[in-house]
Motif scaffolding. Structure first.
Motif, PDB file in Angstrom:
ATOM      1  N   GLU A  72       0.834  -1.205   0.000  1.00 34.38           N
ATOM      2  CA  GLU A  72       0.000   0.000   0.000  1.00 34.38           C
ATOM      3  C   GLU A  72       0.868   1.255   0.000  1.00 34.38           C
ATOM      4  N   LEU A  73       1.973   1.210   0.742  1.00 31.19           N
ATOM      5  CA  LEU A  73       2.891   2.352   0.742  1.00 31.19           C
ATOM      6  C   LEU A  73       3.498   2.553  -0.640  1.00 31.19           C
ATOM      7  N   ASP A  75       2.235   1.754  -3.468  1.00 29.93           N
ATOM      8  CA  ASP A  75       1.187   2.267  -4.347  1.00 29.93           C
ATOM      9  C   ASP A  75       0.981   3.767  -4.106  1.00 29.93           C
ATOM     10  N   ALA A  76       0.956   4.168  -2.827  1.00 28.37           N
ATOM     11  CA  ALA A  76       0.725   5.571  -2.500  1.00 28.37           C
ATOM     12  C   ALA A  76       1.880   6.454  -2.947  1.00 28.37           C
ATOM     13  N   VAL A  77       3.109   5.941  -2.839  1.00 28.45           N
ATOM     14  CA  VAL A  77       4.287   6.725  -3.232  1.00 28.45           C
ATOM     15  C   VAL A  77       4.443   6.755  -4.753  1.00 28.45           C
ATOM     16  N   GLY A  78       3.795   5.801  -5.436  1.00 26.11           N
ATOM     17  CA  GLY A  78       3.851   5.775  -6.896  1.00 26.11           C
ATOM     18  C   GLY A  78       4.928   4.897  -7.479  1.00 26.11           C
ATOM     19  N   VAL A  79       5.354   3.856  -6.734  1.00 20.55           N
ATOM     20  CA  VAL A  79       6.417   2.989  -7.249  1.00 20.55           C
ATOM     21  C   VAL A  79       5.937   1.551  -7.475  1.00 20.55           C
ATOM     22  N   SER A  80       4.635   1.333  -7.396  1.00 19.69           N
ATOM     23  CA  SER A  80       4.110  -0.035  -7.563  1.00 19.69           C
ATOM     24  C   SER A  80       4.433  -0.619  -8.923  1.00 19.69           C
ATOM     25  N   VAL A 454       7.418  -0.980   8.252  1.00 17.82           N
ATOM     26  CA  VAL A 454       6.328  -0.176   7.683  1.00 17.82           C
ATOM     27  C   VAL A 454       5.084  -0.272   8.563  1.00 17.82           C
ATOM     28  N   ALA A 455       4.798  -1.476   9.091  1.00 21.10           N
ATOM     29  CA  ALA A 455       3.664  -1.622  10.003  1.00 21.10           C
ATOM     30  C   ALA A 455       3.870  -0.783  11.256  1.00 21.10           C
ATOM     31  N   ALA A 456       5.100  -0.759  11.781  1.00 24.10           N
ATOM     32  CA  ALA A 456       5.404   0.061  12.951  1.00 24.10           C
ATOM     33  C   ALA A 456       5.272   1.543  12.619  1.00 24.10           C
ATOM     34  N   ALA A 457       5.639   1.928  11.407  1.00 27.72           N
ATOM     35  CA  ALA A 457       5.496   3.324  10.984  1.00 27.72           C
ATOM     36  C   ALA A 457       4.025   3.725  10.930  1.00 27.72           C
ATOM     37  N   GLN A 458       3.169   2.793  10.516  1.00 25.89           N
ATOM     38  CA  GLN A 458       1.725   3.056  10.521  1.00 25.89           C
ATOM     39  C   GLN A 458       1.250   3.341  11.941  1.00 25.89           C
ATOM     40  N   ARG A 459       1.689   2.510  12.888  1.00 22.92           N
ATOM     41  CA  ARG A 459       1.268   2.702  14.279  1.00 22.92           C
ATOM     42  C   ARG A 459       1.802   4.009  14.839  1.00 22.92           C
ATOM     43  N   ALA A 460       3.066   4.307  14.542  1.00 24.24           N
ATOM     44  CA  ALA A 460       3.668   5.536  15.058  1.00 24.24           C
ATOM     45  C   ALA A 460       2.987   6.774  14.488  1.00 24.24           C
ATOM     46  N   SER A 461       2.674   6.747  13.195  1.00 29.42           N
ATOM     47  CA  SER A 461       2.020   7.901  12.589  1.00 29.42           C
ATOM     48  C   SER A 461       0.592   8.092  13.118  1.00 29.42           C
ATOM     49  N   ASP A 462      -0.095   6.990  13.383  1.00 34.33           N
ATOM     50  CA  ASP A 462      -1.440   7.087  13.982  1.00 34.33           C
ATOM     51  C   ASP A 462      -1.366   7.668  15.386  1.00 34.33           C
ATOM     52  N   GLN A 463      -0.390   7.199  16.162  1.00 35.56           N
ATOM     53  CA  GLN A 463      -0.209   7.702  17.522  1.00 35.56           C
ATOM     54  C   GLN A 463       0.123   9.195  17.497  1.00 35.56           C
ATOM     55  N   ALA A 464       0.997   9.594  16.585  1.00 30.56           N
ATOM     56  CA  ALA A 464       1.363  11.007  16.464  1.00 30.56           C
ATOM     57  C   ALA A 464       0.157  11.850  16.066  1.00 30.56           C
ATOM     58  N   LEU A 465      -0.648  11.341  15.156  1.00 28.23           N
ATOM     59  CA  LEU A 465      -1.825  12.097  14.701  1.00 28.23           C
ATOM     60  C   LEU A 465      -2.788  12.342  15.844  1.00 28.23           C
TER      61      LEU A 465
END
Length: 469
Positions: A72-73, A75-80, A454-465
């Motif tokens: 998913e990352l 795809d979002a960044v545009g490198v899929s 990447v999964a940990a980055a998802q959790r960290a970004s959610d926590q930060a938000l």
């Protein structure tokens, strides 16, 4: 406007920065993001070396496409569209034992025919689903070695579990925690009462998925297909850094993180620069994070310092294809510790990805050292190459001189989730709760692979938000 500072520009820091920026924009939060990276280039241990037509991975060589977050990352960044899947060779994995390479069995029939495990060892494995084998007592943090001996027997530990642990973690199964390293295995024992029972159920599920046209791995390998990019896995971190643009500030080594006065947090760099922030996300390895956070909370620093790391040396050798008689039709092989070899394992990189070596040549990448052989990282080049080539001669019959040689040393390569790791994380979370706006992420905690980061980055970004709201 809020400001968030991310310390560390490896895949964890870059992914966290990218995800947090996008989520803040989607929520209408005005956020200034700064990512501070100590090296002159972002990417951390992800680095793809291009020399002489070879593509050598300095660290990890890809990720499995079985988990959605990384895809998913991409795809979002545009490198899929640039993703490169490994070919079918990557499904074939080997163990070197008793003087020969044995392909890991893919089912009951091939397991019975395999000479990797002796008949007494197979009979011991056959007892695994019986009620005579006790389950792990609730709340006990069992080592991988103790678990394997209890459920599978000593031979399976030596020839299957031990090389698997060295191949993934460069670790010692006698010290590694089952529930922290392989929580899924612990879960299977709890849910099904045994691993063989679980494998039978899961094999039926894979059969249904295969019939439905889904790509699944063999029973011998992990779920998913090994995936990278044609230029190498560094393409992902380079693309993230390029997308983040001026957010990424290289050659800025952070020395400390402290409580602020005019803002919640203050971050100081070795060059004397200081930054105020509303929140700080530390995405550095545990040993680096320990030094950075010592002034903030000595207890947190002590816990982080207690997470050990295994060293690793990567030896890349290129050969003329016609000088290597071995078919190299697989992912590569692992070597059990009891074999007394120097190599932990060798990956046949050019067999998995078609462009990793020039036409008419092959690229082999050997791993040396790990937790069981910590001094190997200090070994001189000549002795190291002699040991690696000696092992390759005995394992694959390669006597030719390599035409390409590159050696990469990692004194602190892979965090070790030793027995007690879960308890350390519990205490770490308790102390972090006293410091709102301080977040830790990376592969030191709940998974070492790229997908885990990447999964940990998802959790960290959610926590930060949530904190920014």
């Amino acid at each position: 406007m809020k400001r968030a500072i991310i310390v560390g520009g490896g895949i964890s820091g870059l992914a966290t920065a990218w995800l947090l920026r996008e989520k803040a924009l989607a929520c209408g939060i005005q956020l200034e993001l700064v990512l501070l990276e100590k090296d002159q280039r972002p990417g951390g241990k992800i680095r793809s070396i291009h020399e002489g037509g070879y593509v050598c991975e300095w660290g990890p060589n890809g990720f499995l496409d079985s988990k959605p977050q990384t895809l998913e990352l991409c795809d979002a960044v545009g490198v899929s569209s640039d993703l490169l899947r490994s070919n079918d060779n990557a499904r074939k994995r080997f163990i070197y034992s008793d003087g020969e390479l044995h392909r890991l069995p893919e089912g009951g029939g091939t397991f019975l025919k395999s000479r990797l495990i002796s008949w007494p060892g197979k009979l011991r494995l056959a007892l695994e689903p019986t009620p005579f084998i006790a389950r792990t007592p609730a709340g006990v943090d069992e080592s991988l070695a103790d678990f394997a001996r209890r459920r599978l027997g000593g031979e399976a530990l030596d020839k299957l579990i031990s090389p698997m642990v060295s191949g993934i973690f460069a670790g010692d199964p006698e010290t590694m925690s089952l529930v922290s390293c392989f929580p899924r295995i612990a879960q299977l024992e709890r849910e099904y009462g045994g691993l063989i029972r679980a494998m039978v159920r899961l094999a039926r599920q894979k059969k249904r998925e295969r019939a439905a046209g889904k790509a699944v791995s063999s029973a011998a390998g992990p779920g998913g297909v090994l995936t990278s990019f044609r230029p190498g896995i560094q393409y992902l971190t380079d693309s993230l850094a390029a997308s983040l643009g001026g957010i990424v500030m290289a050659d800025r080594e952070v020395s400390w993180v402290r409580r602020g006065k005019s803002a919640a947090w203050r971050v100081g760099c070795r060059d004397g620069g200081e930054y105020d922030a509303d929140l700080v996300i530390v995405a550095s390895p545990a040993h680096a994070a320990s030094a950075i956070l010592h002034d903030c909370d000595a207890g947190i620093a002590s816990i982080l310092e207690s997470i050990p790391y295994a060293s690793m040396t990567v030896v890349c050798l290129g050969y003329e294809r016609e000088l290597v008689s071995h078919p190299l039709d697989g992912f590569g092989y692992l070597i059990p510790k009891k074999e007394g070899r120097s190599i932990l394992g060798t990956l046949w990189d050019s067999s998995m990805f078609e462009n990793r070596a020039p036409t008419g040549k092959v690229l082999l990448r050997s791993m040396v050292g790990g937790a069981c052989f910590p001094d190997y990282v200090h070994m001189g080049d000549d002795e190291l190459l002699g040991r690696v080539r000696g092992d390759m001669k005995d394992v694959m019959g390669i006597v030719a001189e390599p035409s390409f040689i590159r050696i990469f040393r990692h004194p602190q390569a892979i965090p070790q989730y030793t027995v007690g790791h879960g308890e350390r994380l519990k205490h770490l979370e308790e102390r972090l709760a006293c410091h709102p706006g301080l977040i830790l992420t990376g592969n030191s905690y709940r998974g070492i692979g790229l997908n885990d980061c990447v999964a940990a980055a998802q959790r960290a970004s959610d926590q930060a938000l949530e904190l920014l709201r």
